[in-house]
Design an enzyme around this catalytic site. Structure first.
Site, PDB file in Angstrom:
ATOM      1  N   HIS A 231       0.821  -1.205   0.000  1.00  0.00           N
ATOM      2  CA  HIS A 231       0.000   0.000   0.000  1.00  0.00           C
ATOM      3  C   HIS A 231       0.862   1.264   0.000  1.00  0.00           C
ATOM      4  O   HIS A 231       0.650   2.170  -0.816  1.00  0.00           O
ATOM      5  CB  HIS A 231      -0.918  -0.009   1.219  1.00  0.00           C
ATOM      6  N   HIS A 247       2.959   6.251  -1.527  1.00  0.00           N
ATOM      7  CA  HIS A 247       3.580   7.378  -0.836  1.00  0.00           C
ATOM      8  C   HIS A 247       5.100   7.377  -0.988  1.00  0.00           C
ATOM      9  O   HIS A 247       5.799   8.010  -0.195  1.00  0.00           O
ATOM     10  CB  HIS A 247       3.216   7.336   0.646  1.00  0.00           C
ATOM     11  N   LYS A 286      -6.106  10.323  -7.377  1.00  0.00           N
ATOM     12  CA  LYS A 286      -5.562  10.439  -6.031  1.00  0.00           C
ATOM     13  C   LYS A 286      -5.601  11.919  -5.696  1.00  0.00           C
ATOM     14  O   LYS A 286      -4.738  12.694  -6.122  1.00  0.00           O
ATOM     15  CB  LYS A 286      -4.128   9.908  -5.975  1.00  0.00           C
TER      16      LYS A 286
END
Length: 350
Positions: A231, A247, A286
């Site tokens: 993730h 990220h 996003k």
């Protein structure tokens, strides 16, 4: 008469005491204290049955009194959940920053922010060009731990809801990556701080914790369809219209170069080297996320793990000192709802 009274007292005591319950060191790892909570002081009812034996039911405790001696009868998750331990996150961050030998110099890559997207609820693409304008792949991709990191994202399914299996090649790559990561000054420093705070016993223990909380699969939309590492460092799609995670600055570059990611603009800036960005990834939006440019993946693993252990499911804020300047760093961690003690997400806030 004295013998008679003593016998009667023995009978009475045996009737009053819970003879079927015996305190014992925990023999099974499970979220015991997470299930019943932590109790202050001495609370003889603050226990969890953990095994049956010929002597009755063995229990472990989640009250402060369980720490009374070296032969503790505390539950295995008591230290993590119930003992108030402190980490100086600002000092840890500064030491990790100085020791991040695999951090990439800014002369090895460049970027152009272009348009501001502070109104991140507006999904219009305001930036005509790419975020990254140059990137020395020969240098970056072959430096230190980046080399063993790069293959990992290729083992994951991008779409949530697709159950994933741990192939032998994947497990071998994870082991290689962890070998490389743990052999860095960053992880030596992280081990010292986390050991001083009581979260780990040594570097081997930290490695096992990182493997468990970052690489253990759990459920988002289907059984075993995700992990914290997937993730945070590689990204996922919640649906064909919604992107999730991602990220990491290296993955952001690779996906943009591959034509899968379209940079819309920046949503915020922060020191050191932090950019908030908006993008579409495989045409899924996003609205806002953030990356810290240049840092190694072990730096992220170390600081995110420490923040999650110390202050889970909260924003952790601390000061970073560089020369005469003091900057505030904020990061957020989350715990998985459907896992068994894994990180759900972790990221800097720019």
């Amino acid at each position: 008469m004295d013998v008679y009274l003593a016998a009667m007292m023995g009978i009475i005591l045996s009737l009053c005491l819970p003879t079927t319950i015996s305190a014992a060191p925990p023999t099974v790892d499970a979220p015991h204290c997470r299930n019943i909570g932590c109790c202050s002081g001495r609370d003889d009812n603050c226990y969890v049955p953990i095994s049956n034996s010929e002597f009755g039911i063995a229990v472990c405790y989640c009250d402060d009194f369980c720490l009374r001696s070296a032969s503790s009868d505390c539950c295995t998750d008591f230290p993590l959940l119930c003992v108030q331990r402190q980490i100086d996150m600002g000092t840890l961050f500064s030491e990790l920053w100085q020791a991040d030998d695999n951090r990439i110099d800014e002369n090895q890559y460049s970027y152009e922010l272009q348009s501001s997207k502070r109104d991140f609820k507006n999904y219009t693409d305001l930036s005509a060009g790419s975020l990254f304008t140059s990137f020395n792949e020969d240098h970056i991709f072959n430096k230190g731990t980046f080399k063993s990191f790069l293959p990992l994202c290729g083992y994951y399914e991008v779409m949530q809801g697709v159950s994933e299996n741990d192939t032998s090649n994947y497990l071998e790559q994870v082991q290689t990556y962890l070998d490389d990561v743990m052999d860095t000054r960053v992880m030596t420093i992280a081990t010292r701080h986390l050991k001083d705070a009581g979260f780990v016993s040594d570097k081997t223990d930290l490695r096992e914790k990182i493997k468990a909380i970052w690489f253990t699969r759990y459920t988002r939309q289907a059984a075993n369809d995700t992990s914290a590492f997937e993730h945070v460092f590689c990204g996922e799609l919640k649906s064909t219209s919604s992107a999730s995670g991602l990220h990491n600055w290296i993955t952001l570059y690779r996906e943009e170069k591959g034509g899968h990611l379209d940079y819309h603009g920046y949503t915020g800036l922060s020191v050191p080297n932090q950019i908030g960005v908006q993008y579409t990834w495989y045409d899924a939006i996003k609205p806002r996320t953030s990356v810290m440019l240049g840092i190694s993946t072990e730096f992220e693993l170390a600081i995110f793990t420490a923040a999650w252990l110390f202050n889970p499911d909260e924003v952790t804020s601390f000061n970073y000192v560089e020369g005469d300047d003091v900057f505030q760093v904020d990061l957020q961690t989350w715990t998985s709802k459907d896992g068994d003690g894994q990180i759900s997400s972790a990221y800097f806030l720019a």
